[in-house]
Every structure is written in C-alpha cells, then in structure tokens.
Design an enzyme around this catalytic site. Structure first.
Site, PDB file in Angstrom:
ATOM      1  N   ALA A  38       0.826  -1.211   0.000  1.00 15.46           N
ATOM      2  CA  ALA A  38       0.000   0.000   0.000  1.00 15.46           C
ATOM      3  C   ALA A  38       0.857   1.258   0.000  1.00 15.46           C
ATOM      4  O   ALA A  38       0.629   2.180  -0.797  1.00 15.46           O
ATOM      5  CB  ALA A  38      -0.938  -0.014   1.211  1.00 15.46           C
ATOM      6  N   GLU A  39       1.858   1.307   0.873  1.00 17.18           N
ATOM      7  CA  GLU A  39       2.681   2.515   0.944  1.00 17.18           C
ATOM      8  C   GLU A  39       3.526   2.690  -0.307  1.00 17.18           C
ATOM      9  O   GLU A  39       3.740   3.808  -0.765  1.00 17.18           O
ATOM     10  CB  GLU A  39       3.567   2.523   2.184  1.00 17.18           C
ATOM     11  CG  GLU A  39       4.318   3.832   2.318  1.00 17.18           C
ATOM     12  CD  GLU A  39       4.612   4.236   3.747  1.00 17.18           C
ATOM     13  OE1 GLU A  39       5.217   5.314   3.904  1.00 17.18           O
ATOM     14  OE2 GLU A  39       4.256   3.517   4.687  1.00 17.18           O
ATOM     15  N   SER A  40       3.989   1.603  -0.886  1.00 15.35           N
ATOM     16  CA  SER A  40       4.765   1.696  -2.127  1.00 15.35           C
ATOM     17  C   SER A  40       3.928   2.290  -3.248  1.00 15.35           C
ATOM     18  O   SER A  40       4.373   3.206  -3.953  1.00 15.35           O
ATOM     19  CB  SER A  40       5.275   0.313  -2.534  1.00 15.35           C
ATOM     20  OG  SER A  40       6.163  -0.196  -1.571  1.00 15.35           O
ATOM     21  N   SER A  43       2.929   6.004  -2.431  1.00 15.18           N
ATOM     22  CA  SER A  43       4.088   6.895  -2.488  1.00 15.18           C
ATOM     23  C   SER A  43       4.497   7.201  -3.921  1.00 15.18           C
ATOM     24  O   SER A  43       4.868   8.340  -4.239  1.00 15.18           O
ATOM     25  CB  SER A  43       5.268   6.285  -1.727  1.00 15.18           C
ATOM     26  OG  SER A  43       4.990   6.238  -0.350  1.00 15.18           O
TER      27      SER A  43
END
Length: 117
Positions: A38-40, A43
């Site tokens: 999710a963060e990848s 971002s």
C-alpha cells in the site's frame, strides 16, 4: 517483496506482489506486507503528483485487514482521494486473485520542495 508495477499515474497506481515469501509463520500474507504494498503504491502516486523538483514523504498510513491470503498474488490499486500543494492522500485497496478484498489502507504524504531545488 517482489512488487511489480502495472500502471502508474498521479491519480492511480496499480501493482501486485506474490504471497509466497511475504507470509507470517502461519502461512498467511503478513499484514506488514500488505502495508508495504500500500505505501509503495501510494508513495509512487504522490511522487508523480508532487512533480519535478518536489518530493513526497509518507506521514500517516492506516490499514484494515479484512481476510487472509495464502497463495497466488495480491493486487493493490491506489486511488487519489486528495491532491493538494502540500498533502496528497490515497486509498489503496488490496485484493486477491479471486478479486476478494484483503486490505483497505489510506496513505497521506506530505509534499515538499526537494533538497537543493
């Protein structure tokens, strides 16, 4: 982690990751791996939204894990919820190979001028 990016734009990023190699001791997809995916994705989208000479840094992530995955791949779709001058927020939905929702996450990134820009 084995993340593969399938689609990238400031509005939407899609990527997938294998379950194998990203499990906790019981053989289930690790919740932290879902957060990494999710963060990848969020971002990358925020970085594209920020534009040249600017950077995006994550300042908040939350995730709800709805069900487990034990095989195949999971696919994440990051969709922009807000894209401002200093903040960008994305909802990321992670699903399994049968299109069942595994995780729902939200990531907020702060947008700043790049050092030396």
């Amino acid at each position: 982690m084995g993340v593969e990016y399938l689609e990238t734009s400031a509005e939407r990023v899609v990527g997938r990751m294998p379950v194998a190699g990203n499990t906790q001791p019981y053989g289930l997809l690790h919740g932290g791996a879902s957060c990494v995916l999710a963060e990848s994705l969020g971002s990358i989208a925020a970085m594209m939204h920020a534009g040249e000479g600017r950077i995006a840094v994550g300042i908040e992530i939350n995730a709800t894990h709805h069900r487990s995955a034990t095989e195949g791949h999971v696919t994440g779709v990051a969709t922009r919820v807000h894209g401002g001058r200093t903040l960008a927020t994305y909802e990321i939905v992670v699903t399994d190979d049968r299109d069942r929702r595994i995780c729902t996450a939200r990531l907020t990134c702060m947008i700043r001028d790049a050092p030396g820009a």
